[in-house]
Design an enzyme around this catalytic site. Sequence first.
Site, mmCIF file in Angstrom:
data_model
loop_
_atom_site.group_PDB
_atom_site.id
_atom_site.type_symbol
_atom_site.label_atom_id
_atom_site.label_comp_id
_atom_site.label_asym_id
_atom_site.label_seq_id
_atom_site.Cartn_x
_atom_site.Cartn_y
_atom_site.Cartn_z
ATOM 1 N N PHE A 149 -8.729 10.477 -2.515
ATOM 2 C CA PHE A 149 -8.508 11.890 -2.931
ATOM 3 C C PHE A 149 -6.945 12.142 -2.655
ATOM 4 C CE2 PHE A 149 -8.667 11.811 1.669
ATOM 5 C CZ PHE A 149 -7.424 12.713 2.025
ATOM 6 N N LYS A 173 -13.480 6.814 -12.051
ATOM 7 C CA LYS A 173 -14.351 7.676 -11.384
ATOM 8 C C LYS A 173 -13.258 8.004 -10.161
ATOM 9 C CE LYS A 173 -16.095 7.948 -7.888
ATOM 10 N NZ LYS A 173 -15.813 9.100 -7.038
ATOM 11 N N SER A 226 -10.200 3.634 1.083
ATOM 12 C CA SER A 226 -10.187 2.979 2.802
ATOM 13 C C SER A 226 -10.232 1.599 2.846
ATOM 14 C CB SER A 226 -11.259 3.858 3.559
ATOM 15 O OG SER A 226 -12.562 3.818 2.979
ATOM 16 N N CYS A 281 -1.127 6.908 1.902
ATOM 17 C CA CYS A 281 -1.352 5.393 2.199
ATOM 18 C C CYS A 281 0.086 4.756 2.803
ATOM 19 C CB CYS A 281 -2.007 4.678 1.229
ATOM 20 S SG CYS A 281 -0.787 4.535 -0.138
ATOM 21 N N GLU A 382 -7.125 3.485 11.259
ATOM 22 C CA GLU A 382 -6.208 4.505 10.420
ATOM 23 C C GLU A 382 -6.762 6.002 10.568
ATOM 24 O OE1 GLU A 382 -7.003 4.554 6.103
ATOM 25 O OE2 GLU A 382 -4.979 4.796 5.813
HETATM 26 P P1 NAD Z 1 -12.700 6.722 0.340
HETATM 27 O O1 NAD Z 1 -12.624 5.109 0.773
HETATM 28 O O2 NAD Z 1 -13.491 7.404 1.139
HETATM 29 O O3 NAD Z 1 -12.827 6.987 -1.270
HETATM 30 C C1 NAD Z 1 -12.033 6.225 -2.252
HETATM 31 C C2 NAD Z 1 -13.356 6.231 -3.391
HETATM 32 O O4 NAD Z 1 -14.346 5.620 -3.125
HETATM 33 C C3 NAD Z 1 -13.558 7.622 -3.925
HETATM 34 O O5 NAD Z 1 -13.632 7.776 -5.154
HETATM 35 C C4 NAD Z 1 -15.101 7.859 -3.198
HETATM 36 O O6 NAD Z 1 -15.741 8.573 -4.019
HETATM 37 C C5 NAD Z 1 -15.548 6.284 -3.234
HETATM 38 N N1 NAD Z 1 -16.502 6.084 -2.144
HETATM 39 C C6 NAD Z 1 -16.419 6.519 -0.839
HETATM 40 N N2 NAD Z 1 -17.345 6.159 -0.263
HETATM 41 C C7 NAD Z 1 -18.137 5.377 -0.848
HETATM 42 C C8 NAD Z 1 -19.122 4.554 -0.526
HETATM 43 N N3 NAD Z 1 -19.868 4.499 0.626
HETATM 44 N N4 NAD Z 1 -19.722 3.762 -1.612
HETATM 45 C C9 NAD Z 1 -18.981 3.629 -2.863
HETATM 46 N N5 NAD Z 1 -18.101 4.466 -3.108
HETATM 47 C C10 NAD Z 1 -17.597 5.175 -2.002
HETATM 48 O O7 NAD Z 1 -11.191 6.966 0.797
HETATM 49 P P2 NAD Z 1 -10.442 8.417 0.537
HETATM 50 O O8 NAD Z 1 -10.810 9.341 1.844
HETATM 51 O O9 NAD Z 1 -10.858 9.216 -0.768
HETATM 52 O O10 NAD Z 1 -8.772 8.147 0.284
HETATM 53 C C11 NAD Z 1 -8.162 7.855 1.658
HETATM 54 C C12 NAD Z 1 -8.079 6.298 1.855
HETATM 55 O O11 NAD Z 1 -7.513 5.793 0.721
HETATM 56 C C13 NAD Z 1 -7.260 6.131 3.129
HETATM 57 O O12 NAD Z 1 -7.971 4.841 3.847
HETATM 58 C C14 NAD Z 1 -5.874 5.743 2.515
HETATM 59 O O13 NAD Z 1 -5.091 4.744 3.205
HETATM 60 C C15 NAD Z 1 -6.267 4.886 1.333
HETATM 61 N N6 NAD Z 1 -5.371 4.636 0.265
HETATM 62 C C16 NAD Z 1 -4.768 3.496 -0.009
HETATM 63 C C17 NAD Z 1 -3.930 3.468 -0.868
HETATM 64 C C18 NAD Z 1 -3.247 2.191 -0.869
HETATM 65 O O14 NAD Z 1 -2.240 1.972 -2.071
HETATM 66 N N7 NAD Z 1 -3.419 0.961 -0.304
HETATM 67 C C19 NAD Z 1 -3.403 4.543 -1.639
HETATM 68 C C20 NAD Z 1 -4.009 6.011 -1.581
HETATM 69 C C21 NAD Z 1 -5.206 5.947 -0.470
#
Ligand code: NAD
Length: 498
Positions: A149, A173, A226, A281, A382
């Site tokens: 997000f 997605k 994450s 991130c 985090e």
């Molecule tokens: P998230 O992991 O909750 O969600 C990311 C994606 O995975 C979304 O599209 C979501 O719909 C999907 N998802 C969520 N739960 C799932 C599950 N149980 N099974 C399958 N798919 C699932 O992350 P978020 O809250 O949207 O974003 C924040 C996180 O992203 C933080 O941990 C941040 O550090 C990380 N992030 C990392 C980078 C990087 O470059 N390393 C960049 C941006 C964000």
Amino acid sequence: MRTIEHWINGRNTAGTATRHAPVWDPATGRQQAQVVLGEVADVDAAVRAATAAYAEWSQASLSARTKVLFAFRELVNARTDELCELVSAEHGKVLSDARGEVQRGLEVVEFACGLPSFLKGDYSDQVSGGIDVYSYREPLGVVAGITPFNFPIMVPMWMHPVAIACGNAFVLKPSERDPSVSTRVAELWAEAGLPDGVFNVVHGDKVAVDAILDHPGIAAVSFVGSTPIARYIHQRAGAAGKRVQALGGAKNHAIVLPDADLDYVSDHLVASAFGSAGERCMAISATVAVGDGADRLVEAVSEKARKVRVGPARDAGSEMGPVITAAARDRIVGYIDSGERAGARLAVDGRDLRVAGAEEGFFVGPTVLDAVTPEMDVYRDEVFGPVLVVLRADTVDEAIALVNANPYGNGTAVFTSSGEAARRFVRGVQVGMVGVNVPIPVPMAYYSFGGWKDSLFGDKHMHGPEGVSFYTRAKVVTARWPRVEQATGASYHFPTAT
Ligand code: NAD
């Protein structure tokens, strides 16, 4: 209630939707739209459209593909204000921050405009008598991106412009929390002349994600989110035989040496810890004060943290907006509580912030926790909110060891006026992206973005040369054009050069 639909084969569609998720306005706490949640059949429809489109797109000339990329670049550039509004309305980040995100995404599109020079192959003349060898890279087929997000336009743009310029078809997605901008980007691709089906958006949750991971028609998956989900994506998509790059979470440390300029450092720490409400991130979420300057540093940072203007993005004076959901706010407050209980000192407490006129918004104020130790939850996990923890170390080497003991390895920074100390830090730290007096060292698009350790599963970083490598595979051709009179008859030894 507005409904945000999928974009499949060049048009909006509700698909088979029976489930929806709310899209909040984080600044007011009110629902502003709903997004359809895709089922297995919707992912399959997108993959079928992409497979059909790939057959032609992968055969389009480099010149034809590049024309579409340039047109897309112009459209994103021209519509920047509108895109920023869309991002800000659903994410909550202030417009200047959204502008930075669009700009960094645009830079990847610009990199992709020049991609033909990366796709040039190698050629070796006369490697053996009458034999030449050449190699070049071909696209993979249908590839997918699953995104978080916090950067609803930039992170997908780390992926799709590069994948598409390489000749692939793409299924995105995006996060279900701020989905609208992805559909708008799809419309801009169409307006730029991209054939239907080359870029598709399927909205959804775990159901759509799992359908992507298991779908035999998808060759590769790029993920950003994450760490627990990144690990899961890597394992499940890998087990299904796909190429995977899965970028995870972070705990980014800034090491501050006593010889650093206090005013400069405190400005940059506050901006990088609290910009975008800490939901980056590459946000600095942990500071390690080295030597005897720690108290002065905490004081300077705290003073500036208290002055950050928190409010809805629509107020021009706001420097920091709300966090993404009520659940995120409660999680962040829970971590501050836990740090306090574990003995950390609350130098600035953002828990009880009330924003006049936006009392129901998902706000948490900038928070600074001093005297934090490595075993505390608020350090280990985090937090992903506007919380900066301060730890202390006696020497640079001790600070490096502390960073290296942390399971994450996304970004880090050192603040110092000593070239020797900076160099020792750069060479000793086990982190993928390092800043020297630069707090958020996000690489330019022509380098690649990625962390180490639990911040990345898979071995390729995003965009830049590694992105091109991820979305293509090499073909090496060994060619001989013998004249008939040169026929030598069959020989049964393993071929060697002569
Ligand atoms: P998230 O992991 O909750 O969600 C990311 C994606 O995975 C979304 O599209 C979501 O719909 C999907 N998802 C969520 N739960 C799932 C599950 N149980 N099974 C399958 N798919 C699932 O992350 P978020 O809250 O949207 O974003 C924040 C996180 O992203 C933080 O941990 C941040 O550090 C990380 N992030 C990392 C980078 C990087 O470059 N390393 C960049 C941006 C964000």
